[in-house]
Scaffold this motif. Structure first.
Motif, PDB file in Angstrom:
ATOM      1  N   SER A   1       0.818  -1.204   0.000  1.00 39.42           N
ATOM      2  CA  SER A   1       0.000   0.000   0.000  1.00 39.42           C
ATOM      3  C   SER A   1       0.857   1.261   0.000  1.00 39.42           C
ATOM      4  CB  SER A   1      -0.934  -0.015   1.213  1.00 39.42           C
ATOM      5  OG  SER A   1      -1.888   1.003   1.129  1.00 39.42           O
ATOM      6  N   LEU A   2       1.921   1.270   0.802  1.00 38.08           N
ATOM      7  CA  LEU A   2       2.783   2.449   0.904  1.00 38.08           C
ATOM      8  C   LEU A   2       3.669   2.643  -0.328  1.00 38.08           C
ATOM      9  CD1 LEU A   2       3.846   1.975   4.606  1.00 38.08           C
ATOM     10  CD2 LEU A   2       2.574   3.945   3.715  1.00 38.08           C
ATOM     11  N   ARG A   3       4.056   1.570  -0.985  1.00 41.81           N
ATOM     12  CA  ARG A   3       5.041   1.657  -2.072  1.00 41.81           C
ATOM     13  C   ARG A   3       4.445   1.552  -3.473  1.00 41.81           C
ATOM     14  NH1 ARG A   3      10.612   2.770  -2.396  1.00 41.81           N
ATOM     15  NH2 ARG A   3      10.448   2.415  -0.184  1.00 41.81           N
ATOM     16  N   LYS A   4       3.381   0.736  -3.626  1.00 47.42           N
ATOM     17  CA  LYS A   4       2.955   0.388  -4.977  1.00 47.42           C
ATOM     18  C   LYS A   4       1.546   0.819  -5.356  1.00 47.42           C
ATOM     19  CE  LYS A   4       6.031  -3.572  -4.903  1.00 47.42           C
ATOM     20  NZ  LYS A   4       6.134  -5.024  -4.921  1.00 47.42           N
ATOM     21  N   ASN A   5       0.633   0.848  -4.406  1.00 44.20           N
ATOM     22  CA  ASN A   5      -0.764   1.130  -4.741  1.00 44.20           C
ATOM     23  C   ASN A   5      -1.002   2.602  -5.027  1.00 44.20           C
ATOM     24  OD1 ASN A   5      -1.118  -1.545  -4.103  1.00 44.20           O
ATOM     25  ND2 ASN A   5      -2.431  -1.171  -2.325  1.00 44.20           N
ATOM     26  N   ASN A   6      -2.060   2.885  -5.754  1.00 43.86           N
ATOM     27  CA  ASN A   6      -2.546   4.260  -5.894  1.00 43.86           C
ATOM     28  C   ASN A   6      -3.497   4.503  -4.738  1.00 43.86           C
ATOM     29  OD1 ASN A   6      -1.167   4.767  -8.301  1.00 43.86           O
ATOM     30  ND2 ASN A   6      -2.772   3.787  -9.489  1.00 43.86           N
ATOM     31  N   GLU A   7      -3.081   5.343  -3.817  1.00 40.26           N
ATOM     32  CA  GLU A   7      -3.848   5.610  -2.599  1.00 40.26           C
ATOM     33  C   GLU A   7      -4.073   7.116  -2.462  1.00 40.26           C
ATOM     34  OE1 GLU A   7      -4.920   3.092  -0.860  1.00 40.26           O
ATOM     35  OE2 GLU A   7      -3.486   1.464  -1.115  1.00 40.26           O
ATOM     36  N   THR A   8      -5.047   7.487  -1.659  1.00 34.63           N
ATOM     37  CA  THR A   8      -5.317   8.902  -1.412  1.00 34.63           C
ATOM     38  C   THR A   8      -5.588   9.103   0.071  1.00 34.63           C
ATOM     39  OG1 THR A   8      -6.330   9.064  -3.591  1.00 34.63           O
ATOM     40  CG2 THR A   8      -6.720  10.877  -2.072  1.00 34.63           C
ATOM     41  N   ASN A   9      -4.943  10.129   0.636  1.00 34.87           N
ATOM     42  CA  ASN A   9      -5.085  10.458   2.051  1.00 34.87           C
ATOM     43  C   ASN A   9      -5.192  11.960   2.206  1.00 34.87           C
ATOM     44  OD1 ASN A   9      -4.263   7.648   3.207  1.00 34.87           O
ATOM     45  ND2 ASN A   9      -2.695   8.153   1.711  1.00 34.87           N
ATOM     46  N   VAL A  10      -5.602  12.366   3.387  1.00 37.79           N
ATOM     47  CA  VAL A  10      -5.684  13.784   3.716  1.00 37.79           C
ATOM     48  C   VAL A  10      -5.092  13.970   5.109  1.00 37.79           C
ATOM     49  CG1 VAL A  10      -7.241  15.733   4.152  1.00 37.79           C
ATOM     50  CG2 VAL A  10      -7.776  14.087   2.343  1.00 37.79           C
ATOM     51  N   VAL A  11      -4.311  15.022   5.283  1.00 42.47           N
ATOM     52  CA  VAL A  11      -3.859  15.433   6.608  1.00 42.47           C
ATOM     53  C   VAL A  11      -4.617  16.706   6.953  1.00 42.47           C
ATOM     54  CG1 VAL A  11      -1.932  16.128   8.068  1.00 42.47           C
ATOM     55  CG2 VAL A  11      -1.542  14.545   6.189  1.00 42.47           C
ATOM     56  N   ILE A  12      -5.167  16.748   8.146  1.00 46.32           N
ATOM     57  CA  ILE A  12      -5.898  17.922   8.612  1.00 46.32           C
ATOM     58  C   ILE A  12      -5.265  18.370   9.924  1.00 46.32           C
ATOM     59  CG2 ILE A  12      -8.135  18.826   9.349  1.00 46.32           C
ATOM     60  CD1 ILE A  12      -9.371  16.633   7.507  1.00 46.32           C
ATOM     61  N   TRP A  13      -4.742  19.607   9.929  1.00 41.99           N
ATOM     62  CA  TRP A  13      -4.120  20.188  11.109  1.00 41.99           C
ATOM     63  C   TRP A  13      -5.038  21.262  11.685  1.00 41.99           C
ATOM     64  CZ3 TRP A  13      -1.176  19.781   6.557  1.00 41.99           C
ATOM     65  CH2 TRP A  13      -0.052  18.980   6.636  1.00 41.99           C
ATOM     66  N   ASP A  14      -4.982  21.414  12.971  1.00 41.82           N
ATOM     67  CA  ASP A  14      -5.594  22.552  13.657  1.00 41.82           C
ATOM     68  C   ASP A  14      -7.027  22.849  13.224  1.00 41.82           C
ATOM     69  OD1 ASP A  14      -3.235  22.990  15.150  1.00 41.82           O
ATOM     70  OD2 ASP A  14      -2.344  24.003  13.426  1.00 41.82           O
ATOM     71  N   HIS A  15      -7.817  21.815  13.156  1.00 41.62           N
ATOM     72  CA  HIS A  15      -9.249  21.954  12.921  1.00 41.62           C
ATOM     73  C   HIS A  15      -9.924  21.277  14.115  1.00 41.62           C
ATOM     74  CE1 HIS A  15     -13.215  21.769  11.244  1.00 41.62           C
ATOM     75  NE2 HIS A  15     -12.821  22.353  10.127  1.00 41.62           N
ATOM     76  N   PRO A  16     -10.016  22.011  15.244  1.00 43.71           N
ATOM     77  CA  PRO A  16     -10.430  21.397  16.514  1.00 43.71           C
ATOM     78  C   PRO A  16     -11.733  20.614  16.457  1.00 43.71           C
ATOM     79  CG  PRO A  16      -9.678  23.637  16.869  1.00 43.71           C
ATOM     80  CD  PRO A  16      -9.738  23.443  15.383  1.00 43.71           C
ATOM     81  N   THR A  17     -12.726  21.093  15.741  1.00 42.44           N
ATOM     82  CA  THR A  17     -14.010  20.400  15.702  1.00 42.44           C
ATOM     83  C   THR A  17     -13.871  19.057  14.994  1.00 42.44           C
ATOM     84  OG1 THR A  17     -15.167  22.512  15.693  1.00 42.44           O
ATOM     85  CG2 THR A  17     -16.428  20.571  15.006  1.00 42.44           C
ATOM     86  N   PHE A  18     -13.275  19.062  13.811  1.00 39.59           N
ATOM     87  CA  PHE A  18     -13.108  17.811  13.076  1.00 39.59           C
ATOM     88  C   PHE A  18     -12.249  16.829  13.863  1.00 39.59           C
ATOM     89  CE2 PHE A  18     -10.796  14.976  10.247  1.00 39.59           C
ATOM     90  CZ  PHE A  18     -11.842  14.375   9.573  1.00 39.59           C
ATOM     91  N   VAL A  19     -11.150  17.289  14.412  1.00 42.89           N
ATOM     92  CA  VAL A  19     -10.253  16.407  15.152  1.00 42.89           C
ATOM     93  C   VAL A  19     -10.961  15.833  16.376  1.00 42.89           C
ATOM     94  CG1 VAL A  19      -8.072  16.251  16.415  1.00 42.89           C
ATOM     95  CG2 VAL A  19      -8.187  17.538  14.280  1.00 42.89           C
ATOM     96  N   ARG A  20     -11.751  16.650  17.077  1.00 42.21           N
ATOM     97  CA  ARG A  20     -12.490  16.159  18.244  1.00 42.21           C
ATOM     98  C   ARG A  20     -13.484  15.078  17.842  1.00 42.21           C
ATOM     99  NH1 ARG A  20     -17.195  18.269  20.164  1.00 42.21           N
ATOM    100  NH2 ARG A  20     -16.697  20.221  19.137  1.00 42.21           N
ATOM    101  N   TYR A  21     -14.214  15.307  16.740  1.00 35.93           N
ATOM    102  CA  TYR A  21     -15.160  14.300  16.261  1.00 35.93           C
ATOM    103  C   TYR A  21     -14.427  13.014  15.904  1.00 35.93           C
ATOM    104  CZ  TYR A  21     -18.718  17.965  15.819  1.00 35.93           C
ATOM    105  OH  TYR A  21     -19.610  18.970  16.056  1.00 35.93           O
TER     106      TYR A  21
END
Length: 171
Positions: A129-149
């Motif tokens: 998954s890390l080396r060969k697959n086509n993957e999609t991710n998102v990093v979300i910083w400093d969004h207190p409501t989303f992170v709390r949920y």
């Protein structure tokens, strides 16, 4: 178009470097949900330090050993389907220095760092998954409501709720 500094799309083989960078920011806690986290060679069953997934496990162990008691790492890991056999090898490696592992049914892949940052997407912590697959991710910083949920969702899984009904938070 205006960029939102709180979000970053992490496609394809950029996941490993981003995961390691996000882990480097950790001060107090890391909470992970993983369907597949495999640090062993699929043929021999032996832990393989050359695998990208091993680099993530090694970083988690290093962080735990460096900060020990004041630092909590929790891993909610798939334990019901075919990936569970390889997950067990990883769990043993991570539990040795005191990383907490709970087993359940999940297909999710996510990481919450210090209750402030969420990395979520399709990437399993496997070499494939890390080396060969086509993957999609998102990093979300400093969004207190989303992170709390997201942390609330993680805690429901951690406490044994494998299914969270409806949309979270409820609308």
């Amino acid at each position: 178009s205006a960029q939102d500094p709180r979000m970053q799309l992490v496609p394809d083989q950029n996941a490993l470097s981003t995961i390691l960078s996000v882990l480097d920011t950790a001060q107090t806690s890391i909470d992970l949900i993983q369907f597949s986290f495999a640090i062993d060679d699929p043929d021999s069953g032996e832990i393989n330090p050359k695998l990208d997934s091993y680099q993530v496990a090694k970083k988690l162990v290093e962080l735990k050993l460096a900060k020990w008691e004041s630092f909590r790492i929790r891993l909610y890991l798939e334990g019901e389907r075919s990936t569970s056999k390889r997950n067990r090898k990883t769990a043993e490696y991570l539990e040795a220095p005191g990383i907490e592992v709970h087993w359940g049914g999940t297909h999710a892949k996510a990481m919450i760092v210090d209750g402030k940052t969420v990395f979520v997407g399709s990437t399993n912590l496997t070499h494939q998954s890390l080396r060969k697959n086509n993957e999609t991710n998102v990093v979300i910083w400093d969004h207190p409501t989303f992170v709390r949920y997201f942390l609330d969702y993680f805690n429901l899984l951690w406490e044994g709720r494998e299914r969270v009904p409806g949309v979270y938070p409820p609308t």
